[in-house]
Design a protein around this motif. Structure first.
Motif, PDB file in Angstrom:
ATOM      1  N   ASN A   1      21.395  15.082  79.206  1.00 32.95           N
ATOM      2  CA  ASN A   1      20.402  14.012  79.384  1.00 32.95           C
ATOM      3  C   ASN A   1      18.979  14.531  79.223  1.00 32.95           C
TER       4      ASN A   1
ATOM      5  N   ARG B   1      16.328  13.169  76.443  1.00 27.97           N
ATOM      6  CA  ARG B   1      14.977  12.765  76.840  1.00 27.97           C
ATOM      7  C   ARG B   1      13.921  13.493  76.000  1.00 27.97           C
TER       8      ARG B   1
ATOM      9  N   VAL C   1      14.612   6.715  78.309  1.00 29.78           N
ATOM     10  CA  VAL C   1      15.054   8.036  78.777  1.00 29.78           C
ATOM     11  C   VAL C   1      14.327   8.424  80.071  1.00 29.78           C
TER      12      VAL C   1
ATOM     13  N   ASN D   1      13.881   8.782  84.058  1.00 24.20           N
ATOM     14  CA  ASN D   1      14.746   8.964  85.226  1.00 24.20           C
ATOM     15  C   ASN D   1      16.139   9.500  84.889  1.00 24.20           C
ATOM     16  N   ILE D   2      16.223  10.316  83.824  1.00 23.67           N
ATOM     17  CA  ILE D   2      17.549  10.864  83.499  1.00 23.67           C
ATOM     18  C   ILE D   2      17.581  12.393  83.513  1.00 23.67           C
TER      19      ILE D   2
ATOM     20  N   ARG E   1      20.017  13.918  85.890  1.00 25.35           N
ATOM     21  CA  ARG E   1      21.406  13.421  85.948  1.00 25.35           C
ATOM     22  C   ARG E   1      22.367  14.244  85.099  1.00 25.35           C
TER      23      ARG E   1
ATOM     24  N   THR F   1      26.191  12.362  80.252  1.00 25.63           N
ATOM     25  CA  THR F   1      25.313  11.976  79.156  1.00 25.63           C
ATOM     26  C   THR F   1      25.169  10.461  79.085  1.00 25.63           C
ATOM     27  N   LEU F   2      23.933  10.036  79.135  1.00 23.88           N
ATOM     28  CA  LEU F   2      23.580   8.618  79.015  1.00 23.88           C
ATOM     29  C   LEU F   2      24.188   8.004  77.755  1.00 23.88           C
TER      30      LEU F   2
END
Ligand code: F6P
Length: 326
Positions: free
Chosen positions: A20, A24, A60, A62-63, A66, A69-70
């Motif tokens: 992530n 981003r 992208v 706030n990732i 995490r 993977t989004l």
């Protein structure tokens, strides 16, 4: 100077913490440099089926912290066929995507290499795998987090191993590579690691027992890299039960929990640097290269080198483990 006005980004194969952060960085660097970005879902599968969405900088947000993977990920069989790749190419043309950034491991980059050659299409790869098995880069995105996860798990197992005077064989991932097992063993103070890289040189289990690895200890922990060459933790434990029945043996297979969790600072920084470097590479007219890092410097590694060469383990680490675990 690349003329690509629109880049596509996808993650493929096994996920890895830090993917992530890479998505981003690629997205923001592309936008920063005046390009449009399209997120492609489920790896090469979503490229074929057209699961594609334009990304703005907020997509992208706030990732970075995490895991997973989004963009989701998949291992795609269709992309292994010429027909599947042609469909993927048609979709890229239809979407106006003029270059691709792919994040993944060996399989992902192998697919990228074939596709790039077949269609003379610019692709830049980012090494995203917990296995750390890509040649030409000191580390891969996700490796450090997985190593920390392994260390935390082994610390916990150590408590119960000590209470019961037990010998634990803990299996870690790595596919055919022993980086996680070897460095995980050093970091967690394990007594030994059984890894594929040295499996053909000697019988690591026999050697370990012969050297009296448990002489002054009431519990022992051995990290075993998953691999046909090592036999895995279950295979090794079976041998111990038969050949050395005095040991009270237990097995833990850490499995997919090694792939999850919030990425470490190291992985976030690595992924961010590599994501920005991927766009720089395209602007620099580089194509069909993987972004690597060597001695803290970003490097371009041709796909052919990154996937074809076996990345060697640092043999000094074998000694580090041996000496530190007496
Ligand atoms: O390549 C990453 C990895 O986690 C390997 O360590 C492991 O062998 C494999 O993927 C597991 O794949 P899957 O998630 O498909 O079971």
């Amino acid at each position: 100077m690349s003329t690509a006005k629109c880049v596509g980004i996808l993650t493929s194969g096994g996920d890895a913490p830090g993917m992530n952060a890479a998505i981003r960085a690629v997205t923001r660097s592309a936008i920063y440099n005046g390009m449009a970005v399209k997120g492609i879902y489920r790896g090469y599968k979503g490229l074929i089926t057209g699961e594609i969405q334009e990304f703005k900088t907020q997509n992208v947000s706030n990732i970075i912290q995490r895991g997973g993977t989004l963009l989701k990920t998949a291992r795609c069989m269709e992309f292994k066929t010429p027909e599947g790749r042609k469909q993927a190419y048609n979709k890229l043309v239809e979407e106006g995507i003029e270059a691709l950034i792919v994040i993944g491991g060996d399989g992902t980059l192998t697919g990228a290499r074939i596709f790039a050659q077949e269609f003379n299409y610019p692709i830049v790869g980012l090494p995203g795998t917990i296995d750390n098995d890509l040649f030409g880069t000191d580390v891969t995105i996700g490796y450090d987090t997985a190593l920390n996860t392994i260390m935390e798990c082994v610390d916990k197992i150590r408590d119960t191993a000590t209470s019961h005077d037990r010998l634990f064989f803990i299996e870690v991932m790595g596919r055919d590579a022993g980086f996680l097992a070897l460095n995980g063993a050093i970091a967690s103070g394990a007594e030994a690691a059984i890894i594929p890289e040295t499996s053909l040189e000697n019988d690591q289990l026999e050697e370990m027992i012969k050297n009296g690895f448990r002489k002054s200890k009431n519990s022992s922990i051995v990290l075993v890299a998953e691999s046909e060459l090592t036999g895995g933790a279950i295979g090794i434990a079976e041998r111990v039960k038969n050949e050395f029945p005095l040991f009270d043996v237990r097995v833990t297979i850490l499995g997919h929990l090694q792939r999850g969790g919030s990425p470490s600072a190291q992985d976030r920084i690595l992924a961010t640097r590599m994501g920005i470097a991927a766009i720089d590479a395209l602007l620099d007219d580089q194509r069909n290269v993987m972004i690597g890092i060597q001695n803290d410097q970003i490097v371009y590694v041709p796909f052919s080198k990154a996937i074809k060469n076996d990345k060697p383990i640092n043999r000094e680490l074998l000694n580090t483990l041996r000496v530190s675990s007496i």
